[in-house]
Design a protein around this motif. Structure first.
Motif, short mmCIF file in Angstrom:
data_model
loop_
_atom_site.label_atom_id
_atom_site.label_comp_id
_atom_site.label_asym_id
_atom_site.label_seq_id
_atom_site.Cartn_x
_atom_site.Cartn_y
_atom_site.Cartn_z
N LYS A 1 0.88 -1.18 0.00
CA LYS A 1 0.00 0.00 0.00
C LYS A 1 0.91 1.23 0.00
CE LYS A 1 -3.74 -2.56 0.78
NZ LYS A 1 -4.84 -2.72 -0.18
N TRP A 2 1.11 1.83 -1.17
CA TRP A 2 2.11 2.90 -1.31
C TRP A 2 1.47 4.28 -1.34
CZ3 TRP A 2 6.16 0.27 -0.27
CH2 TRP A 2 6.38 -1.01 -0.80
N VAL A 3 2.20 5.23 -0.84
CA VAL A 3 1.75 6.62 -0.87
C VAL A 3 2.23 7.27 -2.16
CG1 VAL A 3 3.78 7.64 0.25
CG2 VAL A 3 1.56 8.71 0.57
N ARG A 4 1.47 8.25 -2.65
CA ARG A 4 1.87 8.98 -3.86
C ARG A 4 2.11 10.44 -3.49
NH1 ARG A 4 -1.89 7.69 -8.94
NH2 ARG A 4 -0.14 8.74 -9.92
N ILE A 5 3.28 10.95 -3.86
CA ILE A 5 3.66 12.33 -3.54
C ILE A 5 4.13 13.01 -4.82
CG2 ILE A 5 5.26 13.79 -2.22
CD1 ILE A 5 5.21 11.72 -0.02
N TYR A 6 3.71 14.27 -5.01
CA TYR A 6 4.06 15.00 -6.24
C TYR A 6 5.57 15.11 -6.40
CZ TYR A 6 -0.82 16.46 -6.59
OH TYR A 6 -2.18 16.48 -6.71
N PRO A 7 6.07 15.00 -7.65
CA PRO A 7 7.53 15.09 -7.89
C PRO A 7 8.15 16.37 -7.34
CG PRO A 7 6.40 14.26 -9.85
CD PRO A 7 5.33 14.66 -8.88
#
Length: 682
Positions: free
Chosen positions: A231-237
């Motif tokens: 379950k991975w988090v997504r963060i803006y580049p």
């Protein structure tokens, strides 16, 4: 099963292993009958386990060694199997339980875990969703997935941090977290994670906020479970690029490696965000940090809105930066916290809270962030502590420690209160509970703490925010112990002990409060200056209307005239107000065409006063078109605090656009008096 109070009594008996009965029941605020009842329940449990009971002999508590050994070996499992969760706790536990679930969850899981009906589960799920809506997370049920959380991984993790911070404030929090982990066949590895983080704290010269660190340890364990479940988090580049430049990013990667988890860029970035929110800021000699500049602006704004001049502005900036830097990152990345003191702060420091809230509005606009009331509350504590700083005097004899795990703002507030009450002590700045446990008792003489501690030295349990009676009682108690006075006044605790010898106390809290009232109410009234409301200062004879005035200096002289006539101020005060604007700029402008000229009390203030001048044709401070002023309010403050109630009420009036417009349109003194009266609440 032990009841909640009996369970707490058992837990504290084992943790503190007290010898003196009267001291222990005072600490827990129990009557003798309540304590005897709890001991009977505890002994029934101990006997059922084949252990010797706890005995009471006169004023002594005798705890068998085998009972302590049993507690050390079984405390977590025992406590976890003993609690019953109330409705609010179930909402929190259901969320955390679902977040780390290993398998699809059904109604049966929750019924079995909490001992509740199917209908109660349905009602609890609705409460969960009401709680979660602000985090854009929803709890749903499908046949394939069972109960699960719908939303982005980042939102889910922030929701869990909020739940963790709320559960942390409940009794037996550690045991309840252990219970949640064990229900899903995980171990609570708190001690391991704490040691790893403390190692990195020392190695990289971080300073963790203890209360936030505790919450982070539980969150990190749960995040690692999610990582194992892919379950991975997504963060803006762009955010990743920003975070990758921070020292905390390197440390985050090393923490992940040490604990054996992924060093994927976005997961390390998430961990970096959390670290930035729990590490105190430290001002370096050559600091050019933008956040330091913002901190300086907050202090300047506070001086302007509170109409005071801090004795040591640089020190104020340094101490505020310790708190504001992690708070900034929490606000920037929407990391939630729970301020358990917020209700107390808003009740007991309402005026200061109002001023601080106004001070932060330009910062909200500058950074395009919304500052939560929980954070404003901590900043209010911080500024409250700064206002109470007194010069230390007399020789320092006793070495005193302060233990406060609630973070830098609460610690500063508490530290400054204690230093002002006992300036002759040699103080050690606030310690965490963790550091105190490893401290040699030979290095201190007495301890002031917001949490129960095990020590052989005198321990004074206090609240982060004390009222006047509590302060007076603490002074009497400490002075009696340190022989700082020739005669001893009994404290409410000492009187409670005497009463317990001859009577059964059915309502100990009410009796203690009544004794405090009788013993210290007069002192409280005499020592605390009255804080007048706005209408008591801004009276009819202090209000003036003028069509036109030659220049801004004449305007300041004119607004000060009523205070000169009633001898609230001297001519020196008027001169210094004008000089302050010349030397420091138009800092007295606090709103649209509103200025509050003022100076420090020592430059000619005889008594508290306030006056108002309304110009039909505005003037300009320093003859600059950018500094237009139509209304001047002259404030003569006698100290840093007595004027705050009236000032907070004026600030509230000026912050409401419709009321500000009415003030500008006022044509008579009565128009202004009516407005002022509307905001003057005792």
């Amino acid at each position: 099963m032990l009841e909640s109070r009996s369970l707490n009594t058992y837990d504290q008996l084992m943790k503190l292993q007290p010898v003196q009965l009267s001291w222990f029941i005072d600490m827990l605020n129990l009557s003798e009958r309540q304590f005897q009842y709890d001991v009977e329940k505890i002994n029934s449990f101990l006997i059922s386990k084949g252990l010797s009971p706890i005995r009471i002999s006169s004023d002594r508590i005798l705890i068998p060694t085998e009972v302590i050994d049993f507690w050390r070996e079984n405390s977590t499992g025992f406590a976890a199997n003993q609690f019953s969760f109330d409705q609010d706790e179930r909402v929190i536990v259901i969320l955390l339980y679902t977040f780390i679930r290993r398998e699809p969850l059904s109604n049966f899981h929750f019924q079995n875990t909490f001992g509740i009906s199917k209908n109660t589960v349905s009602a609890d799920v609705k409460r969960v969703n009401r709680f979660s809506i602000d985090f854009r997370v929803e709890m749903r049920y499908t046949r394939e997935q069972g109960y699960h959380l719908k939303g982005s991984e980042e939102d889910k993790r922030n929701l869990m941090l909020k739940a963790i911070s709320m559960l942390k404030g409940k009794p037996h929090a550690h045991e309840k977290f252990t219970f949640i982990f064990q229900q899903q066949q995980f171990d609570n590895q708190y001690d391991l994670y704490q040691q790893v983080l403390k190692d990195f704290e020392r190695e990289y010269s971080f300073t963790f906020i203890e209360e936030r660190l505790d919450e982070f340890i539980y969150l990190l364990q749960m995040v690692h479970i999610r990582q194992q479940q892919q379950k991975w988090v997504r963060i803006y580049p762009d955010t990743v690029s920003f975070l990758a430049k921070k020292k905390a990013y390197i440390v985050s990667g090393l923490i992940q490696k040490r604990l054996g988890y992924t060093t994927h860029t976005e997961e390390v970035s998430f961990l970096t965000i959390q670290l930035l929110g729990i590490c105190q800021g430290e001002v370096s000699p050559a600091g050019t940090d933008t956040l330091l500049e913002i901190t300086e602006q907050i202090v300047v704004n506070f001086e302007r809105y509170a109409c005071i001049q801090l004795g040591d502005r640089n020190k104020a900036i340094e101490t505020l930066f310790l708190h504001f830097k992690p708070a900034y990152y929490r606000m920037l990345f929407k990391i939630p916290i729970t301020n358990a003191l917020l209700a107390d702060i808003k009740e007991k420091h309402q005026d200061l809270f109002t001023v601080v809230k106004e001070v932060l509005k330009p910062i909200e606009e500058m950074l395009n962030i919304k500052i939560p009331e929980d954070e404003i509350g901590f900043l209010t504590l911080h500024f409250g502590g700064l206002l109470k700083l007194d010069n230390e005097s007399q020789s320092k004899v006793f070495r005193a420690l302060i233990v406060c795990p609630n973070g830098i703002s609460s610690s500063i507030m508490l530290e400054n209160q204690l230093k002002s009450l006992f300036p002759y002590f040699q103080w050690t700045s606030s310690l965490s509970s963790y550091d105190f446990q490893h401290l040699d008792e030979a290095k201190y003489d007495l301890v002031f703490s917001t949490v129960l501690l095990k020590t052989n030295k005198p321990l004074y349990m206090i609240r982060p925010i004390m009222n006047e009676m509590e302060k007076n009682e603490l002074v009497q108690s400490v002075k009696g112990m340190t022989s700082q006075q020739s005669h001893h006044y009994p404290t409410s605790d000492e009187l409670m002990k005497i009463v317990r010898q001859y009577a059964d106390i059915k309502q100990p809290e009410l009796l203690k409060s009544a004794l405090q009232q009788a013993l210290f109410q007069n002192d409280s009234v005499n020592t605390r200056r009255k804080q007048p409301v706005l209408k008591e200062l801004l009276i009819e004879e202090n209000i003036q209307f003028v069509d036109k005035i030659d220049n801004w200096k004449e305007a300041i002289k004119k607004v000060a005239e009523p205070l000169l006539l009633n001898e609230s101020i001297t001519n020196q005060y008027v001169d210094v107000m004008i000089e302050n604007v010349v030397t420091t700029g138009p800092y007295i402008i606090i709103g649209e065409q509103i200025a509050i000229p003022h100076a420090r009390p020592e430059f000619g203030v005889n008594k508290l006063g306030m006056s108002l001048l309304k110009l039909k044709e505005s003037t300009h401070l320093l003859d600059s078109e950018a500094n237009e002023v139509e209304i001047f309010v002259c404030l003569a403050a006698i100290d840093n605090q007595t004027h705050l109630k009236a000032l907070a009420q004026l600030t509230t009036l000026l912050s409401e656009p419709s009321k500000l417009q009415l003030l500008k349109e006022a044509e008579t003194k009565q128009d202004i008096l009516d407005l002022v009266s509307e905001f003057s609440v005792h």
